[in-house]
Design a protein around this motif. Structure first.
Motif, mmCIF file in Angstrom:
data_model
loop_
_atom_site.group_PDB
_atom_site.id
_atom_site.type_symbol
_atom_site.label_atom_id
_atom_site.label_comp_id
_atom_site.label_asym_id
_atom_site.label_seq_id
_atom_site.Cartn_x
_atom_site.Cartn_y
_atom_site.Cartn_z
ATOM 1 N N GLY A 129 1.000 -1.471 0.125
ATOM 2 C CA GLY A 129 -0.216 0.293 -0.205
ATOM 3 C C GLY A 129 1.211 0.689 -0.360
ATOM 4 O O GLY A 129 0.017 2.500 -0.316
ATOM 5 N N ALA A 130 2.238 0.984 0.111
ATOM 6 C CA ALA A 130 3.186 2.340 0.581
ATOM 7 C C ALA A 130 3.632 2.936 -0.920
ATOM 8 O O ALA A 130 3.727 3.742 -1.368
ATOM 9 C CB ALA A 130 3.941 1.894 0.826
ATOM 10 N N SER A 131 2.540 1.926 -1.933
ATOM 11 C CA SER A 131 3.120 2.467 -3.673
ATOM 12 C C SER A 131 2.057 3.764 -3.707
ATOM 13 O O SER A 131 2.690 4.098 -4.886
ATOM 14 C CB SER A 131 2.582 1.121 -4.225
ATOM 15 N N PHE A 132 1.471 4.326 -3.113
ATOM 16 C CA PHE A 132 0.963 4.946 -2.504
ATOM 17 C C PHE A 132 1.434 6.351 -3.033
ATOM 18 O O PHE A 132 1.115 7.106 -3.714
ATOM 19 C CB PHE A 132 -0.758 5.590 -2.628
ATOM 20 N N VAL A 133 2.189 6.354 -1.838
ATOM 21 C CA VAL A 133 3.169 7.088 -1.618
ATOM 22 C C VAL A 133 4.086 7.741 -3.105
ATOM 23 O O VAL A 133 4.422 8.548 -3.585
ATOM 24 C CB VAL A 133 3.698 7.176 -0.276
ATOM 25 N N ILE A 134 4.703 6.389 -2.956
ATOM 26 C CA ILE A 134 6.081 6.529 -3.747
ATOM 27 C C ILE A 134 4.703 7.288 -5.665
ATOM 28 O O ILE A 134 6.025 8.074 -6.425
ATOM 29 C CB ILE A 134 6.095 4.693 -5.068
ATOM 30 N N THR A 135 4.477 6.712 -5.605
ATOM 31 C CA THR A 135 3.170 7.547 -6.859
ATOM 32 C C THR A 135 3.483 8.779 -6.652
ATOM 33 O O THR A 135 3.186 9.731 -7.733
ATOM 34 C CB THR A 135 2.044 7.040 -7.161
ATOM 35 N N GLN A 136 2.332 8.808 -5.579
ATOM 36 C CA GLN A 136 2.655 10.491 -5.409
ATOM 37 C C GLN A 136 3.447 11.788 -5.975
ATOM 38 O O GLN A 136 3.995 12.565 -6.332
ATOM 39 C CB GLN A 136 1.700 10.851 -4.523
ATOM 40 N N VAL A 137 4.943 10.630 -4.855
ATOM 41 C CA VAL A 137 5.879 11.257 -5.096
ATOM 42 C C VAL A 137 6.664 11.722 -6.259
ATOM 43 O O VAL A 137 7.245 12.843 -7.094
ATOM 44 C CB VAL A 137 7.796 10.848 -4.711
ATOM 45 N N HIS A 138 6.642 10.269 -6.788
ATOM 46 C CA HIS A 138 6.411 10.105 -8.449
ATOM 47 C C HIS A 138 5.894 11.353 -9.824
ATOM 48 O O HIS A 138 6.801 12.316 -10.124
ATOM 49 C CB HIS A 138 6.947 8.983 -9.056
ATOM 50 N N THR A 139 5.032 11.746 -9.677
ATOM 51 C CA THR A 139 3.854 12.881 -10.223
ATOM 52 C C THR A 139 4.621 14.259 -10.053
ATOM 53 O O THR A 139 4.052 15.140 -10.895
ATOM 54 C CB THR A 139 2.600 12.385 -10.125
ATOM 55 N N SER A 140 4.555 13.891 -8.439
ATOM 56 C CA SER A 140 5.324 16.035 -7.735
ATOM 57 C C SER A 140 6.486 16.243 -8.710
ATOM 58 O O SER A 140 6.585 17.098 -9.126
ATOM 59 C CB SER A 140 5.268 15.250 -6.620
ATOM 60 N N LEU A 141 6.889 15.576 -9.239
ATOM 61 C CA LEU A 141 8.628 15.479 -9.434
ATOM 62 C C LEU A 141 8.368 16.497 -10.861
ATOM 63 O O LEU A 141 9.200 16.630 -11.420
ATOM 64 C CB LEU A 141 9.624 14.313 -9.023
ATOM 65 N N LYS A 169 8.663 21.756 -1.381
ATOM 66 C CA LYS A 169 9.120 20.760 -1.843
ATOM 67 C C LYS A 169 10.732 19.488 -2.268
ATOM 68 O O LYS A 169 10.714 19.530 -3.004
ATOM 69 C CB LYS A 169 9.314 22.004 -2.696
ATOM 70 N N LYS A 170 11.329 20.365 -0.927
ATOM 71 C CA LYS A 170 12.654 19.760 -0.822
ATOM 72 C C LYS A 170 12.332 18.180 -0.117
ATOM 73 O O LYS A 170 13.301 17.378 0.525
ATOM 74 C CB LYS A 170 13.841 20.367 -0.497
ATOM 75 N N ALA A 171 11.197 18.006 0.228
ATOM 76 C CA ALA A 171 10.731 16.957 1.216
ATOM 77 C C ALA A 171 9.205 16.330 0.528
ATOM 78 O O ALA A 171 8.601 16.234 1.382
ATOM 79 C CB ALA A 171 10.890 16.883 2.745
ATOM 80 N N ILE A 172 9.027 16.332 -0.361
ATOM 81 C CA ILE A 172 7.759 15.500 -1.314
ATOM 82 C C ILE A 172 7.810 13.891 -0.637
ATOM 83 O O ILE A 172 6.483 14.284 -0.081
ATOM 84 C CB ILE A 172 7.918 15.752 -2.467
ATOM 85 N N GLY A 173 9.068 13.157 -0.648
ATOM 86 C CA GLY A 173 8.056 12.121 -0.064
ATOM 87 C C GLY A 173 8.177 12.121 1.164
ATOM 88 O O GLY A 173 7.145 11.183 1.296
ATOM 89 N N SER A 174 8.800 12.805 2.178
ATOM 90 C CA SER A 174 7.857 12.813 3.686
ATOM 91 C C SER A 174 7.125 13.216 3.792
ATOM 92 O O SER A 174 6.427 12.962 4.720
ATOM 93 C CB SER A 174 9.624 12.883 4.233
ATOM 94 N N VAL A 175 6.759 14.325 3.460
ATOM 95 C CA VAL A 175 5.089 14.977 3.255
ATOM 96 C C VAL A 175 3.925 13.396 3.118
ATOM 97 O O VAL A 175 2.949 13.610 3.804
ATOM 98 C CB VAL A 175 4.911 16.141 2.602
ATOM 99 N N SER A 176 4.633 12.838 1.956
ATOM 100 C CA SER A 176 3.428 11.944 0.894
ATOM 101 C C SER A 176 3.440 11.171 2.601
ATOM 102 O O SER A 176 2.481 10.517 2.471
ATOM 103 C CB SER A 176 3.921 12.471 0.157
ATOM 104 N N GLY A 177 4.297 10.627 2.601
ATOM 105 C CA GLY A 177 4.115 9.633 3.388
ATOM 106 C C GLY A 177 3.158 9.805 4.880
ATOM 107 O O GLY A 177 2.943 8.562 4.850
ATOM 108 N N ILE A 178 3.595 10.636 4.792
ATOM 109 C CA ILE A 178 2.567 11.103 6.426
ATOM 110 C C ILE A 178 1.541 10.613 5.874
ATOM 111 O O ILE A 178 0.371 10.484 6.723
ATOM 112 C CB ILE A 178 3.446 12.280 7.312
ATOM 113 N N VAL A 179 0.990 11.903 5.288
ATOM 114 C CA VAL A 179 0.007 11.948 5.128
ATOM 115 C C VAL A 179 -0.961 10.931 4.073
ATOM 116 O O VAL A 179 -2.126 10.564 4.399
ATOM 117 C CB VAL A 179 -0.452 13.145 3.710
#
Length: 431
Positions: A80-92, A321-331
């Motif tokens: 289910g963590a794949s969702f976070v990776i997807t959001q990070v990837h599209t954000s980048l 913007k320099k920690a999109i992954g961390s923010v996306s993971g927590i949310v």
């Protein structure tokens, strides 16, 4: 699940525990994977998650005891963590003025996969039975096949994607185009100290978490409240899951539009508005006694809850913007926490009501007890939906406390072209 329960002899408690373990695994993995994305990039994280995640999926088809099944369910939840990776990837990969639409569309297709799975897995099971496999073992083959597909997609992701428009993290660091110094790195502590991260954590719990719980309990609720056949109720719930193909995208799209009109504040205002609509639709649905009226408000709830999810991740990329992954993971983890809490509320209310109904009708016959138990469960879940609806409205009001500085607004208005230097700490070479 009925086949699994029958084959492994799961008790009701073990069945519920398997669901709770899967959610718990997802929460932990989402918190961890966001930071890993910031460090290693989404491409490698996705590849390893899918390939390693395929192992417990395949093993689930080989289990022989309830304990083995529970362990596999825990580790399957990590996927289910794949969702976070997807959001990070599209954000980048996408510019700030359309990032909400991009995030919402990719996430919507993820949710759509969950709906398609309701059709796909039974079809796989039916197909293997057609090849001579015993009915009791069909679910095992379905799990193994799903695991193989998951593993193959990990390989596909490695060879057909890259971390950013400029290239992969590793190559960018090697060439000196991506800064990798302590000074430029944003610590996880910085992210968790930002109150906006936790407001969005609660917001996502109130939309995605509630969607998971409502759809997870809706089959039984429709049967108990409106006396629908199981197949009919299941198809209604499936149709709402399939709405993700467009509804979540709409949330991100309107988030971007409001962002263009009112800046980052506009994104927050739309998020608060659509969350309020979601809560009101759930409250209204919980009080309906007509199936026609009920389905009408259920459609509006489904539309608004999925739009709220898209709107949430039209705001997330601008928190840090320099920690999109961390923010996306927590949310992202907030969604599963919300599902867990809402499920516990409905389970506790329903269990108490059903036990009381059984006690009150003791000795009146099995049919009478069954009818009373169903009615009690429906009433308890209805009250639960009503309470949850008001919690969602309160969360919508809390979302208005999210503020952005002038500097944040300035950054949001830059990088509208093809580069993403504001999204990751990249030093852009002079032309």
């Amino acid at each position: 699940m009925p086949d699994v329960v029958k084959d492994l002899g799961l008790t009701p408690d073990q069945k519920w525990n398997s669901i709770i373990l899967a959610v718990s695994g997802t929460v932990f993995a989402r918190l961890l994977i966001g930071k890993l994305c910031d460090k290693y990039g989404p491409r490698l994280c996705y590849t390893w998650l899918l390939m390693l995640g395929a192992i417990p999926v395949i093993l689930c088809g080989l289990v022989q005891t309830p304990t083995q099944f529970l362990v596999c369910r825990l580790f399957i939840g990590f996927i289910g963590a794949s969702f976070v990776i997807t959001q990070v990837h599209t954000s980048l990969m996408f510019a700030p003025n359309i990032v909400g639409t991009a995030n919402a569309t990719s996430a919507g297709w993820g949710n759509l996969g969950g709906g398609a799975n309701r059709l796909g897995m039974p079809l796989i099971a039916a197909a293997v039975v057609g090849f001579g496999v015993a009915d009791a073992d069909a679910w095992r083959y379905a799990m193994v096949i799903a695991g193989i597909v998951c593993f193959i997609m990990g390989i596909v992701y490695y060879f057909f994607t890259q971390d950013t428009p400029e290239g992969n993290f590793k190559a960018l660091r090697a060439s000196g185009d991506m800064v990798n110094t302590k000074k430029d790195q944003v610590g996880f502590l910085t992210v968790i100290k930002d109150y906006r991260t936790w407001i969005l954590f609660v917001v996502y719990a109130a939309c995605f978490g509630i969607e998971l719980t409502v759809y997870g309990t809706m089959d039984d609720y429709l049967q108990n409240t409106f006396q629908l056949e199981r197949v009919t109720a299941g198809n209604i719930v499936l149709s709402f899951a399939l709405m993700n193909i467009f509804a979540r995208t709409l949330g991100g799209f309107f988030g971007d539009k409001f962002g263009k009109l009112k800046g980052l504040r506009g994104r927050v205002l739309f998020l608060s508005f659509i969350l309020t609509i979601q809560g009101l639709m759930l409250i209204t649905f919980s009080t309906t006694t007509s199936i026609i009226v009920g389905v009408f408000f259920l459609i509006l709830f489904s539309l608004s809850v999925q739009m709220a999810e898209g709107a949430t991740f039209s705001v997330v990329p601008f928190i840090n913007k320099k920690a999109i992954g961390s923010v996306s993971g927590i949310v992202g983890a907030g969604g599963n926490v919300g599902a867990f809490l809402a499920a516990m509320l409905l389970k506790s209310q329903s269990a108490v009501a059903e036990k009381a109904a059984i006690t009150a009708n003791q000795g009146l016959g099995e049919d009478v007890i069954s009818v009373a138990q169903s009615a009690a469960s429906a009433s308890a879940v209805s009250n639960g939906y009503f309470i949850i609806g008001f919690v969602v409205v309160a969360t919508a009001i809390a979302a208005l406390t999210i503020k952005f500085s002038d500097e944040d607004e300035g950054l949001a208005n830059t990088g509208l072209g093809k580069t993403n230097e504001d999204l990751i700490p990249i030093k852009v070479k002079a032309n």
